[in-house]
Design a protein around this motif. Structure first.
Motif, mmCIF file in Angstrom:
data_model
loop_
_atom_site.group_PDB
_atom_site.id
_atom_site.type_symbol
_atom_site.label_atom_id
_atom_site.label_comp_id
_atom_site.label_asym_id
_atom_site.label_seq_id
_atom_site.Cartn_x
_atom_site.Cartn_y
_atom_site.Cartn_z
ATOM 1 N N GLU A 5 -4.501 -3.726 2.961
ATOM 2 C CA GLU A 5 -4.639 -4.613 1.812
ATOM 3 C C GLU A 5 -4.797 -3.834 0.505
ATOM 4 O OE1 GLU A 5 -6.607 -8.685 3.485
ATOM 5 O OE2 GLU A 5 -7.985 -6.993 3.208
ATOM 6 N N PHE A 6 -4.199 -4.367 -0.546
ATOM 7 C CA PHE A 6 -4.223 -3.744 -1.869
ATOM 8 C C PHE A 6 -4.750 -4.737 -2.896
ATOM 9 C CE2 PHE A 6 -1.121 -1.349 0.467
ATOM 10 C CZ PHE A 6 -1.173 -0.061 -0.036
ATOM 11 N N LEU A 7 -5.396 -4.209 -3.936
ATOM 12 C CA LEU A 7 -5.767 -4.995 -5.100
ATOM 13 C C LEU A 7 -4.603 -4.965 -6.084
ATOM 14 C CD1 LEU A 7 -9.452 -3.792 -5.666
ATOM 15 C CD2 LEU A 7 -8.667 -5.850 -4.496
ATOM 16 N N VAL A 8 -4.202 -6.130 -6.549
ATOM 17 C CA VAL A 8 -2.981 -6.212 -7.358
ATOM 18 C C VAL A 8 -3.256 -6.895 -8.699
ATOM 19 C CG1 VAL A 8 -0.576 -6.942 -7.411
ATOM 20 C CG2 VAL A 8 -1.671 -6.421 -5.212
ATOM 21 N N PRO A 9 -3.363 -6.114 -9.783
ATOM 22 C CA PRO A 9 -3.429 -6.701 -11.122
ATOM 23 C C PRO A 9 -2.023 -7.022 -11.629
ATOM 24 C CG PRO A 9 -3.664 -4.328 -11.262
ATOM 25 C CD PRO A 9 -3.505 -4.662 -9.799
#
Length: 425
Positions: free
Chosen positions: A169-173
C-alpha cells in the motif's frame, strides 16, 4: 473504525487511517492500482559474456541508486528472449525482491534496452497521473521498508513475490504534491551523492599521497637525508593480552570505569569509545603492559587481521582484549602516528599478503609480525608526513560528519513529507 474520541484528536484537514494520520485528500492505494505494469526478470540464468546487452541483478540495485560498477552482459539472443517478458523502460522503478537487500529500489535512468534477473522487479507508472520519483522515495522510506519486511514474514523463503508487491500500500497525494515532494527529496539526494563523490575523491588523493610519501618517491621540501630501515623486531615493543589472562564474554560489561578495546571498536583508524565494553578494575590492573596511553598503535591479530587503530584521545583507563596488539617505539625509533599510516598503507598490505599466501590464516602471530620492516626517514620528516595525513583525516572526518547530518536530514524530511505532516502545496 475511528472512534469519536480519536476523531477529536485528529487535526483539521487530516484523517486517521490504517497507515496513520494523513491529509484528508490523500488516498491509500495498492501497487496494483498505481502501476500499469509490475513484472520481474528472467527465471533462468543466462550465460554471462560478450558486451551486447546489460544484465541487471539485485547486486546492482542500491538504495536509490542503480550501480553498474560490477555490471555483467549477455548476448543478443538471450536478451531478446528475456525482454519479451520484461521490457524495462527508462523511468521504471527497479525493486529487489529477494536476497539480503530485498526492498532496495532505484529509478532506471538508462535509455537502452537491458535484461533483468528474477530477483528484480520493475514497476511502471502512468506519468500523466503519478510521479515515479515520488513512489521511489516512498519505497525507500523507513515505514515502507518495514511494510516490506512484514510482507515477507511467515515464509520459509523470504522473498517478495509479484503478488505481494501488488498488495503493498502507498500514500497517494495529488500529482502536483507528488512532484513537489519528489523534487525536495531528490535535491537532498543530489547533495548526498555529491558529498559521497567528494569523500571518495579525497580518499583517493590520500591513498595516492601515502604511496608517494611513505615510500620516498616524493619528499617534503627541505628533506634530503637517506632513509633507514625500521624493524618491528628491533625498534618496536609489542604487547598483547596473553593466553592465561583471556576474558570470557561474561566479563564484558555494559558500563563501568575501565574500557575494554577490541578490533570491532576501530572506526576510521581511531577508537570509537561509544561502542566499547568495560571490565572490572582488577582485570584492567592485571597487566600494565596493555593499559593504553595516548600515542599507542593498535593492530588486530585475530579474525579480520591487520585492522589498525591509533589512540589519540584516551577517554579514560583502557585495556585490550586478546585479539589486539599494542605497539610502541623503543627509544623513539619511530613516530607512532607515522607507523599507524605505514600499517594502513599498501606497504603493510603487501606484507600480510606474503605471509598469508596460500593459507586460510585468521591469526597474525607475533613471530610473523616482528619480521615486518620498512624504510623510514628521520623523525622530523616522519612527524611532518604524519601531520600531512592527519590533516587529510581531519578533513575527511568533517566531510563524513556532514554526510551523516545530511542523511539524517533526509530521513527527517521523508518522515514529514511522505506522511503529509509537512505540506509543500
Amino acid at each position: 473504525m475511528v472512534s469519536s474520541v480519536e476523531e477529536q484528536l485528529v487535526s483539521e484537514g487530516y484523517k486517521k487511517t490504517e497507515l496513520g494520520t494523513i491529509p484528508e485528500e490523500w488516498l491509500i492505494k495498492t501497487a496494483r492500482d498505481i502501476f500499469i505494469k509490475i513484472q520481474d526478470g528472467t527465471h533462468f540464468s543466462p550465460k554471462i559474456g560478450g558486451n551486447d546487452y546489460l544484465y541487471v541483478t539485485s547486486k546492482n540495485i542500491r538504495p536509490g541508486k542503480l550501480d553498474l560498477s560490477s555490471a555483467e552482459y549477455i548476448d543478443e539472443k538471450q536478451h531478446k528472449s528475456i525482454y519479451k517478458r520484461c521490457d524495462v523502460r527508462k523511468g521504471d522503478i527497479l525493486l529487489t525482491k529477494d536476497g539480503a537487500n530485498t526492498g532496495n529500489a532505484a529509478l532506471n535512468n538508462i535509455n537502452d534496452e537491458f535484461s533483468l534477473l528474477s530477483s528484480v522487479a520493475f514497476l511502471r507508472v502512468s506519468k500523466e497521473i503519478y510521479s515515479s520519483q515520488y513512489f521511489l522515495q516512498q519505497i525507500m522510506s523507513p515505514s515502507f521498508q518495514q511494510a516490506v519486511q512484514v510482507a515477507m514474514s511467515g515464509n520459509a523463503i523470504t522473498r517478495l513475490t509479484l503478488d505481494k508487491i501488488n498488495k503493498l500500500e502507498f500514500l497517494v497525494p495529488s500529482t502536483k504534491e507528488q512532484t513537489a515532494i519528489a523534487t525536495a527529496l531528490s535535491d537532498v539526494d543530489a547533495l548526498i551523492t555529491s558529498l559521497e563523490k567528494l569523500i571518495a575523491k579525497k580518499r583517493a588523493i590520500k591513498t595516492a599521497a601515502m604511496q608517494q610519501l611513505l615510500t620516498g618517491k616524493k619528499r617534503l621540501p627541505g628533506f634530503e637525508e637517506d632513509w633507514k630501515t625500521v624493524s618491528m623486531n628491533r625498534d618496536a615493543d609489542l604487547k598483547a593480552r596473553i593466553g592465561w589472562q583471556a576474558l570470557t564474554t561474561t566479563e564484558y560489561l555494559d558500563q563501568g570505569d575501565f574500557y575494554l578495546v577490541t578490533g570491532t571498536d576501530f572506526k576510521g583508524g581511531r577508537v570509537n569509545w561509544s561502542t566499547c565494553h568495560y571490565v572490572d578494575e582488577w582485570r584492567y590492573s592485571q597487566d600494565r603492559n596493555i593499559q593504553l596511553t595516548n600515542g599507542d598503535v593498535l593492530l588486530t591479530k585475530d579474525g579480520t587481521i591487520g585492522k589498525v587503530g591509533y589512540v589519540d584521545k584516551l577517554n579514560g583507563p583502557a585495556t585490550l582484549n586478546s585479539g589486539v596488539f599494542v605497539i610502541r617505539p623503543v627509544q623513539n625509533a619511530f613516530n607512532p602516528m607515522y607507523l599507524f599510516y605505514i600499517l594502513s598503507s599498501r606497504i603493510f598490505d603487501d606484507f600480510l599478503n606474503r605471509i598469508t599466501a596460500g593459507s586460510t590464516i585468521t591469526h597474525l602471530y607475533q613471530k610473523d609480525f616482528v619480521t615486518f620492516e620498512f624504510e623510514a626517514p628521520n623523525l622530523e620528516e616522519q612527524n611532518q608526513i604524519a601531520a600531512v595525513f592527519s590533516s587529510m583525516d581531519d578533513e575527511l572526518d568533517k566531510l563524513d560528519q556532514r554526510l551523516i547530518k545530511t542523511q539524517n536530514l533526509k530521513q527527517g524530511m521523508m518522515q514529514e513529507l511522505l506522511t503529509g505532516r509537512t505540506r509543500l502545496v
